[in-house]
Design a protein around this motif. Structure first.
Motif, mmCIF file in Angstrom:
data_model
loop_
_atom_site.group_PDB
_atom_site.id
_atom_site.type_symbol
_atom_site.label_atom_id
_atom_site.label_comp_id
_atom_site.label_asym_id
_atom_site.label_seq_id
_atom_site.Cartn_x
_atom_site.Cartn_y
_atom_site.Cartn_z
ATOM 1 N N LEU A 128 0.200 -9.210 -3.685
ATOM 2 C CA LEU A 128 -0.338 -7.855 -3.814
ATOM 3 C C LEU A 128 -0.036 -6.999 -2.587
ATOM 4 O O LEU A 128 0.257 -5.811 -2.714
ATOM 5 N N ALA A 129 -0.064 -7.591 -1.403
ATOM 6 C CA ALA A 129 0.314 -6.845 -0.200
ATOM 7 C C ALA A 129 1.774 -6.413 -0.303
ATOM 8 O O ALA A 129 2.132 -5.297 0.086
ATOM 9 N N GLY A 130 2.621 -7.283 -0.839
ATOM 10 C CA GLY A 130 4.025 -6.935 -1.044
ATOM 11 C C GLY A 130 4.198 -5.748 -1.972
ATOM 12 O O GLY A 130 5.040 -4.871 -1.734
ATOM 13 N N LEU A 131 3.380 -5.692 -3.027
ATOM 14 C CA LEU A 131 3.449 -4.556 -3.959
ATOM 15 C C LEU A 131 3.039 -3.252 -3.280
ATOM 16 O O LEU A 131 3.586 -2.191 -3.581
ATOM 17 N N VAL A 132 2.079 -3.334 -2.360
ATOM 18 C CA VAL A 132 1.674 -2.138 -1.605
ATOM 19 C C VAL A 132 2.838 -1.666 -0.740
ATOM 20 O O VAL A 132 3.184 -0.482 -0.740
ATOM 21 N N ILE A 133 3.454 -2.590 -0.014
ATOM 22 C CA ILE A 133 4.563 -2.238 0.879
ATOM 23 C C ILE A 133 5.737 -1.653 0.091
ATOM 24 O O ILE A 133 6.386 -0.704 0.543
ATOM 25 N N GLU A 134 5.978 -2.172 -1.111
ATOM 26 C CA GLU A 134 7.058 -1.660 -1.965
ATOM 27 C C GLU A 134 6.722 -0.309 -2.583
ATOM 28 O O GLU A 134 7.590 0.330 -3.181
ATOM 29 N N GLY A 135 5.459 0.130 -2.469
ATOM 30 C CA GLY A 135 5.049 1.403 -3.050
ATOM 31 C C GLY A 135 4.652 1.313 -4.509
ATOM 32 O O GLY A 135 4.375 2.329 -5.151
ATOM 33 N N LYS A 136 4.574 0.104 -5.047
ATOM 34 C CA LYS A 136 4.220 -0.081 -6.451
ATOM 35 C C LYS A 136 2.719 -0.114 -6.691
ATOM 36 O O LYS A 136 2.249 0.220 -7.770
ATOM 37 N N LYS A 137 1.963 -0.560 -5.691
ATOM 38 C CA LYS A 137 0.511 -0.683 -5.822
ATOM 39 C C LYS A 137 -0.160 0.406 -5.003
ATOM 40 O O LYS A 137 -0.030 0.430 -3.780
ATOM 41 N N THR A 138 -0.866 1.302 -5.689
ATOM 42 C CA THR A 138 -1.571 2.397 -5.017
ATOM 43 C C THR A 138 -3.053 2.426 -5.393
ATOM 44 O O THR A 138 -3.748 3.409 -5.133
ATOM 45 N N ALA A 139 -3.513 1.352 -6.037
ATOM 46 C CA ALA A 139 -4.920 1.264 -6.427
ATOM 47 C C ALA A 139 -5.328 -0.194 -6.513
ATOM 48 O O ALA A 139 -4.499 -1.093 -6.647
ATOM 49 N N THR A 140 -6.631 -0.406 -6.434
ATOM 50 C CA THR A 140 -7.210 -1.728 -6.603
ATOM 51 C C THR A 140 -8.622 -1.545 -7.128
ATOM 52 O O THR A 140 -9.137 -0.425 -7.184
ATOM 53 N N CYS A 141 -9.249 -2.632 -7.510
ATOM 54 C CA CYS A 141 -10.645 -2.543 -7.932
ATOM 55 C C CYS A 141 -11.335 -3.860 -7.651
ATOM 56 O O CYS A 141 -10.697 -4.899 -7.476
ATOM 57 N N GLY A 142 -12.631 -3.788 -7.598
ATOM 58 C CA GLY A 142 -13.456 -4.970 -7.407
ATOM 59 C C GLY A 142 -14.774 -4.766 -8.115
ATOM 60 O O GLY A 142 -15.127 -3.641 -8.487
ATOM 61 N N SER A 143 -15.505 -5.839 -8.309
ATOM 62 C CA SER A 143 -16.811 -5.709 -8.963
ATOM 63 C C SER A 143 -17.752 -4.929 -8.044
ATOM 64 O O SER A 143 -17.696 -5.071 -6.821
ATOM 65 N N LEU A 144 -18.580 -4.105 -8.640
ATOM 66 C CA LEU A 144 -19.551 -3.339 -7.861
ATOM 67 C C LEU A 144 -20.479 -4.291 -7.110
ATOM 68 O O LEU A 144 -20.813 -4.038 -5.953
ATOM 69 N N SER A 145 -20.841 -5.411 -7.724
ATOM 70 C CA SER A 145 -21.737 -6.354 -7.050
ATOM 71 C C SER A 145 -21.092 -6.921 -5.781
ATOM 72 O O SER A 145 -21.745 -7.022 -4.746
ATOM 73 N N SER A 146 -19.808 -7.243 -5.830
ATOM 74 C CA SER A 146 -19.117 -7.730 -4.628
ATOM 75 C C SER A 146 -19.014 -6.639 -3.580
ATOM 76 O O SER A 146 -19.190 -6.883 -2.387
ATOM 77 N N PHE A 147 -18.700 -5.420 -4.014
ATOM 78 C CA PHE A 147 -18.569 -4.280 -3.112
ATOM 79 C C PHE A 147 -19.863 -4.088 -2.323
ATOM 80 O O PHE A 147 -19.837 -3.880 -1.112
ATOM 81 N N LYS A 148 -20.992 -4.170 -3.018
ATOM 82 C CA LYS A 148 -22.298 -3.977 -2.364
ATOM 83 C C LYS A 148 -22.602 -5.076 -1.356
ATOM 84 O O LYS A 148 -23.348 -4.854 -0.407
ATOM 85 N N ASN A 149 -22.034 -6.271 -1.570
ATOM 86 C CA ASN A 149 -22.337 -7.410 -0.695
ATOM 87 C C ASN A 149 -21.366 -7.579 0.460
ATOM 88 O O ASN A 149 -21.560 -8.466 1.291
ATOM 89 N N GLU A 150 -20.339 -6.749 0.532
ATOM 90 C CA GLU A 150 -19.382 -6.848 1.633
ATOM 91 C C GLU A 150 -20.004 -6.323 2.923
ATOM 92 O O GLU A 150 -20.758 -5.359 2.894
#
Length: 134
Positions: A27-49
């Motif tokens: 996934l980091a490779g996709l960001v560097i290539e410019g293919k990945k410009t979004a991501t998502c995670g569960s709201l419950s995980s987000f709150k616990n970070e």
């Protein structure tokens, strides 16, 4: 390297994509290539970070070995239910064939491994821009 980047990008947080070193690298490779410009995670995980992305904030993206590979800047965050994710977000995630069907299957598997999957679960969808490649 991460500490140098935290000086260059004050307030930056550091994290890796996914739940395995292989996924982090891919996934980091996709960001560097410019293919990945979004991501998502569960709201419950987000709150616990300890540290979560914020709009306008920087994230140092780590590879599977925990090494910094690039820096992104969050340009939007929104809550969306899994069942309401559309083609636009699926394609911005940059994975597989960029289709909503691929996105749904891959993310259902991911969130099932996390133990949070539900068809109506709330996700935090993040869009970002690449600002630096290390």
């Amino acid at each position: 390297m991460t500490e140098e980047l935290k000086v260059k990008y004050p307030g930056a947080i550091a994290w890796a994509f996914g739940d395995s070193s292989e996924m982090a690298d891919e996934l980091a490779g996709l960001v560097i290539e410019g293919k990945k410009t979004a991501t998502c995670g569960s709201l419950s995980s987000f709150k616990n970070e300890e540290e979560s992305p914020t709009i306008g904030g920087y994230s140092i993206i780590l590879n599977g070995k925990g090494e910094a590979v690039c820096v992104i800047r969050t340009i939007s965050l929104r809550i969306v239910r899994f069942c309401d994710v559309g083609e636009d977000l699926a394609s911005k995630e940059g994975e597989g064939d960029l289709s909503l069907n691929y996105w749904r299957e891959a993310h259902k598997d991911f969130f099932s491994r996390e133990g949070t999957y539900q068809e109506d679960m709330e996700l935090v969808a993040e869009e970002f821009e690449l600002v630096d490649v290390v």
